[in-house]
Every structure is written in structure tokens, then in C-alpha cells.
Design a protein around this motif. Structure first.
Motif, PDB file in Angstrom:
ATOM      1  N   LEU A  56      36.117 -57.544 -11.130  1.00 36.28           N
ATOM      2  CA  LEU A  56      35.926 -56.098 -11.003  1.00 36.28           C
ATOM      3  C   LEU A  56      36.262 -55.323 -12.275  1.00 36.28           C
ATOM      4  CD1 LEU A  56      35.270 -53.618  -9.252  1.00 36.28           C
ATOM      5  CD2 LEU A  56      37.686 -53.554  -8.663  1.00 36.28           C
ATOM      6  N   PRO A  57      37.373 -55.583 -12.940  1.00 39.48           N
ATOM      7  CA  PRO A  57      37.676 -54.799 -14.153  1.00 39.48           C
ATOM      8  C   PRO A  57      36.638 -54.963 -15.264  1.00 39.48           C
ATOM      9  CG  PRO A  57      39.645 -55.917 -13.392  1.00 39.48           C
ATOM     10  CD  PRO A  57      38.506 -56.427 -12.580  1.00 39.48           C
ATOM     11  N   LEU A  58      35.895 -56.048 -15.256  1.00 32.95           N
ATOM     12  CA  LEU A  58      34.874 -56.237 -16.288  1.00 32.95           C
ATOM     13  C   LEU A  58      33.692 -55.291 -16.127  1.00 32.95           C
ATOM     14  CD1 LEU A  58      34.778 -60.124 -16.434  1.00 32.95           C
ATOM     15  CD2 LEU A  58      35.915 -58.560 -18.016  1.00 32.95           C
ATOM     16  N   PHE A  59      33.363 -54.957 -14.885  1.00 36.82           N
ATOM     17  CA  PHE A  59      32.179 -54.154 -14.614  1.00 36.82           C
ATOM     18  C   PHE A  59      32.484 -52.738 -14.128  1.00 36.82           C
ATOM     19  CE2 PHE A  59      30.887 -58.579 -14.024  1.00 36.82           C
ATOM     20  CZ  PHE A  59      29.884 -58.631 -14.977  1.00 36.82           C
ATOM     21  N   HIS A  60      33.750 -52.416 -13.939  1.00 40.10           N
ATOM     22  CA  HIS A  60      34.135 -51.097 -13.428  1.00 40.10           C
ATOM     23  C   HIS A  60      34.311 -50.124 -14.589  1.00 40.10           C
ATOM     24  CE1 HIS A  60      35.735 -48.247 -10.605  1.00 40.10           C
ATOM     25  NE2 HIS A  60      36.789 -48.062 -11.364  1.00 40.10           N
ATOM     26  N   ASP A  61      33.703 -48.960 -14.455  1.00 39.29           N
ATOM     27  CA  ASP A  61      33.822 -47.935 -15.494  1.00 39.29           C
ATOM     28  C   ASP A  61      35.160 -47.227 -15.352  1.00 39.29           C
ATOM     29  OD1 ASP A  61      33.320 -46.105 -17.492  1.00 39.29           O
ATOM     30  OD2 ASP A  61      32.259 -44.735 -16.139  1.00 39.29           O
ATOM     31  N   ASP A  62      36.004 -47.388 -16.346  1.00 38.27           N
ATOM     32  CA  ASP A  62      37.319 -46.757 -16.286  1.00 38.27           C
ATOM     33  C   ASP A  62      37.380 -45.463 -17.091  1.00 38.27           C
ATOM     34  OD1 ASP A  62      37.206 -47.754 -18.804  1.00 38.27           O
ATOM     35  OD2 ASP A  62      39.150 -48.742 -18.768  1.00 38.27           O
ATOM     36  N   GLY A  63      36.249 -44.969 -17.500  1.00 40.10           N
ATOM     37  CA  GLY A  63      36.218 -43.705 -18.206  1.00 40.10           C
ATOM     38  C   GLY A  63      36.211 -43.839 -19.711  1.00 40.10           C
ATOM     39  N   GLY A  64      36.272 -45.026 -20.233  1.00 37.72           N
ATOM     40  CA  GLY A  64      36.196 -45.231 -21.671  1.00 37.72           C
ATOM     41  C   GLY A  64      37.317 -44.593 -22.452  1.00 37.72           C
ATOM     42  N   GLY A  65      38.493 -44.550 -21.887  1.00 40.58           N
ATOM     43  CA  GLY A  65      39.628 -43.989 -22.607  1.00 40.58           C
ATOM     44  C   GLY A  65      39.723 -42.476 -22.517  1.00 40.58           C
ATOM     45  N   GLY A  66      38.879 -41.849 -21.718  1.00 38.49           N
ATOM     46  CA  GLY A  66      38.931 -40.397 -21.570  1.00 38.49           C
ATOM     47  C   GLY A  66      40.065 -39.966 -20.661  1.00 38.49           C
ATOM     48  N   ARG A  67      40.207 -38.666 -20.502  1.00 41.88           N
ATOM     49  CA  ARG A  67      41.247 -38.101 -19.644  1.00 41.88           C
ATOM     50  C   ARG A  67      40.672 -37.887 -18.251  1.00 41.88           C
ATOM     51  NH1 ARG A  67      43.238 -33.046 -17.998  1.00 41.88           N
ATOM     52  NH2 ARG A  67      41.476 -31.988 -18.958  1.00 41.88           N
ATOM     53  N   TYR A  68      41.374 -38.341 -17.218  1.00 41.52           N
ATOM     54  CA  TYR A  68      40.909 -38.194 -15.849  1.00 41.52           C
ATOM     55  C   TYR A  68      41.224 -36.796 -15.335  1.00 41.52           C
ATOM     56  CZ  TYR A  68      40.236 -38.863 -10.870  1.00 41.52           C
ATOM     57  OH  TYR A  68      39.814 -38.731  -9.578  1.00 41.52           O
ATOM     58  N   VAL A  69      40.218 -36.133 -14.774  1.00 41.18           N
ATOM     59  CA  VAL A  69      40.382 -34.819 -14.156  1.00 41.18           C
ATOM     60  C   VAL A  69      40.229 -35.032 -12.649  1.00 41.18           C
ATOM     61  CG1 VAL A  69      39.479 -32.474 -14.005  1.00 41.18           C
ATOM     62  CG2 VAL A  69      39.375 -33.704 -16.183  1.00 41.18           C
ATOM     63  N   PRO A  70      41.285 -34.804 -11.862  1.00 43.82           N
ATOM     64  CA  PRO A  70      41.205 -35.069 -10.432  1.00 43.82           C
ATOM     65  C   PRO A  70      40.250 -34.112  -9.719  1.00 43.82           C
ATOM     66  CG  PRO A  70      43.334 -34.102 -10.994  1.00 43.82           C
ATOM     67  CD  PRO A  70      42.601 -34.336 -12.267  1.00 43.82           C
ATOM     68  N   ALA A  71      39.835 -34.499  -8.523  1.00 38.19           N
ATOM     69  CA  ALA A  71      38.944 -33.669  -7.717  1.00 38.19           C
ATOM     70  C   ALA A  71      39.638 -32.350  -7.385  1.00 38.19           C
ATOM     71  CB  ALA A  71      38.571 -34.398  -6.442  1.00 38.19           C
ATOM     72  N   GLU A  72      38.826 -31.317  -7.215  1.00 40.52           N
ATOM     73  CA  GLU A  72      39.394 -30.020  -6.860  1.00 40.52           C
ATOM     74  C   GLU A  72      38.442 -29.281  -5.932  1.00 40.52           C
ATOM     75  OE1 GLU A  72      39.709 -27.191 -10.087  1.00 40.52           O
ATOM     76  OE2 GLU A  72      38.107 -28.197 -11.165  1.00 40.52           O
ATOM     77  N   VAL A  79      33.485 -28.934  -3.307  1.00 41.26           N
ATOM     78  CA  VAL A  79      34.420 -29.898  -3.862  1.00 41.26           C
ATOM     79  C   VAL A  79      33.810 -30.490  -5.119  1.00 41.26           C
ATOM     80  CG1 VAL A  79      35.636 -32.069  -3.473  1.00 41.26           C
ATOM     81  CG2 VAL A  79      35.380 -30.445  -1.610  1.00 41.26           C
ATOM     82  N   VAL A  80      34.551 -30.399  -6.211  1.00 39.94           N
ATOM     83  CA  VAL A  80      34.134 -31.009  -7.469  1.00 39.94           C
ATOM     84  C   VAL A  80      34.800 -32.379  -7.537  1.00 39.94           C
ATOM     85  CG1 VAL A  80      34.177 -30.827  -9.967  1.00 39.94           C
ATOM     86  CG2 VAL A  80      33.940 -28.763  -8.574  1.00 39.94           C
ATOM     87  N   PRO A  81      34.015 -33.467  -7.561  1.00 38.12           N
ATOM     88  CA  PRO A  81      34.637 -34.790  -7.577  1.00 38.12           C
ATOM     89  C   PRO A  81      35.398 -35.051  -8.865  1.00 38.12           C
ATOM     90  CG  PRO A  81      32.232 -34.959  -7.744  1.00 38.12           C
ATOM     91  CD  PRO A  81      32.563 -33.511  -7.571  1.00 38.12           C
ATOM     92  N   GLY A  82      36.339 -35.975  -8.783  1.00 43.53           N
ATOM     93  CA  GLY A  82      37.092 -36.359  -9.985  1.00 43.53           C
ATOM     94  C   GLY A  82      36.175 -36.999 -11.003  1.00 43.53           C
ATOM     95  N   HIS A  83      36.528 -36.816 -12.256  1.00 43.50           N
ATOM     96  CA  HIS A  83      35.697 -37.358 -13.349  1.00 43.50           C
ATOM     97  C   HIS A  83      36.538 -37.540 -14.596  1.00 43.50           C
ATOM     98  CE1 HIS A  83      35.626 -32.982 -13.783  1.00 43.50           C
ATOM     99  NE2 HIS A  83      35.470 -33.191 -15.091  1.00 43.50           N
ATOM    100  N   TYR A  84      35.941 -38.205 -15.586  1.00 42.54           N
ATOM    101  CA  TYR A  84      36.603 -38.407 -16.865  1.00 42.54           C
ATOM    102  C   TYR A  84      36.020 -37.464 -17.894  1.00 42.54           C
ATOM    103  CZ  TYR A  84      38.746 -42.697 -15.171  1.00 42.54           C
ATOM    104  OH  TYR A  84      39.489 -43.600 -14.484  1.00 42.54           O
ATOM    105  N   GLU A  85      36.892 -36.871 -18.692  1.00 40.82           N
ATOM    106  CA  GLU A  85      36.447 -36.046 -19.823  1.00 40.82           C
ATOM    107  C   GLU A  85      36.694 -36.851 -21.090  1.00 40.82           C
ATOM    108  OE1 GLU A  85      38.581 -32.385 -19.793  1.00 40.82           O
ATOM    109  OE2 GLU A  85      37.322 -31.525 -18.231  1.00 40.82           O
ATOM    110  N   GLN A  86      35.737 -36.826 -21.981  1.00 41.13           N
ATOM    111  CA  GLN A  86      35.887 -37.542 -23.232  1.00 41.13           C
ATOM    112  C   GLN A  86      36.944 -36.858 -24.105  1.00 41.13           C
ATOM    113  OE1 GLN A  86      34.547 -40.416 -23.909  1.00 41.13           O
ATOM    114  NE2 GLN A  86      33.485 -40.395 -21.941  1.00 41.13           N
ATOM    115  N   LYS A  87      37.703 -37.667 -24.811  1.00 39.92           N
ATOM    116  CA  LYS A  87      38.707 -37.117 -25.707  1.00 39.92           C
ATOM    117  C   LYS A  87      38.008 -36.466 -26.891  1.00 39.92           C
ATOM    118  CE  LYS A  87      42.313 -40.451 -24.734  1.00 39.92           C
ATOM    119  NZ  LYS A  87      43.155 -41.515 -25.282  1.00 39.92           N
ATOM    120  N   SER A  88      38.494 -35.302 -27.278  1.00 38.41           N
ATOM    121  CA  SER A  88      37.904 -34.647 -28.445  1.00 38.41           C
ATOM    122  C   SER A  88      38.527 -35.234 -29.717  1.00 38.41           C
ATOM    123  CB  SER A  88      38.124 -33.134 -28.381  1.00 38.41           C
ATOM    124  OG  SER A  88      39.504 -32.862 -28.258  1.00 38.41           O
ATOM    125  N   PRO A  89      37.719 -35.439 -30.757  1.00 39.42           N
ATOM    126  CA  PRO A  89      38.257 -36.069 -31.971  1.00 39.42           C
ATOM    127  C   PRO A  89      39.230 -35.205 -32.744  1.00 39.42           C
ATOM    128  CG  PRO A  89      35.915 -35.548 -32.221  1.00 39.42           C
ATOM    129  CD  PRO A  89      36.337 -35.135 -30.869  1.00 39.42           C
TER     130      PRO A  89
END
Length: 89
Positions: A56-72, A79-89
Motif C-alpha cells: 500500500l505505501p508504494l501506491f498510496h499518494d501521501d501528498g508528496g511532502g505537502g502540508r495536509y489541510v483537514p476537512a472543514e 464540506v470541503v474534503p481534506g487535501h494536501y497543499e504544495q509547499k511554497s519554495p
């Protein structure tokens, strides 16, 4: 989450389905199959489940090192589902 559960359920059920389909085919062709090897079927299902846990960890998208924003929940009830935001450089 449901998708992961269903994939694992199918993997665990696979040895049982294969055995019972093969047994029925063999009986129709005149073979005596004997008793069902429950221990082997459970062991095969456990191996399939363990492999799914390892792979599972090989094929599961973990957000690519981004910051997780929980659902709200918004004020209008959506309802806005949880998602990953890319880190700004």
C-alpha cells in the motif's frame, strides 16, 4: 478509505473463491476433492492481506511532502474534503 477496504476484502476472498470454483469444476468432471483445506485457505488469505499492507505505501499518494489541510465545514453547510497543499519554495 472504502476503496482500500474493498481492495483488501477482495484480496482476502480470492483464495476462497479460487478454491471453491476449482472444487466445483473438478466435481463436475468426476474428481473427488476430499475436505476443504481451511487452514491453507486462511493462511493464503493472511498472506494476501499482509502483502496488501506492505505494498500500500508504494501506491498510496501521501501528498508528496505537502502540508495536509483537514476537512472543514463551510457556513453554507458544504464540506470541503481534506487535501494536501504544495509547499511554497
Amino acid at each position: 478509505m472504502l476503496r482500500i477496504f474493498l481492495i483488501r476484502a477482495v484480496l482476502v476472498a480470492t483464495p476462497f473463491v479460487v478454491w471453491f470454483v476449482w472444487r466445483e469444476w473438478a466435481r463436475r468432471n468426476g474428481r473427488d476433492m476430499g475436505e476443504t483445506p481451511w487452514a491453507w485457505l486462511v493462511a493464503a488469505a493472511a498472506v494476501m492481506f499482509a502483502l496488501s499492507m506492505l505494498i500500500l505505501p508504494l501506491f498510496h499518494d501521501d501528498g508528496g511532502g505537502g502540508r495536509y489541510v483537514p476537512a472543514e465545514t463551510l457556513e453554507d453547510g458544504r464540506v470541503v474534503p481534506g487535501h494536501y497543499e504544495q509547499k511554497s519554495p
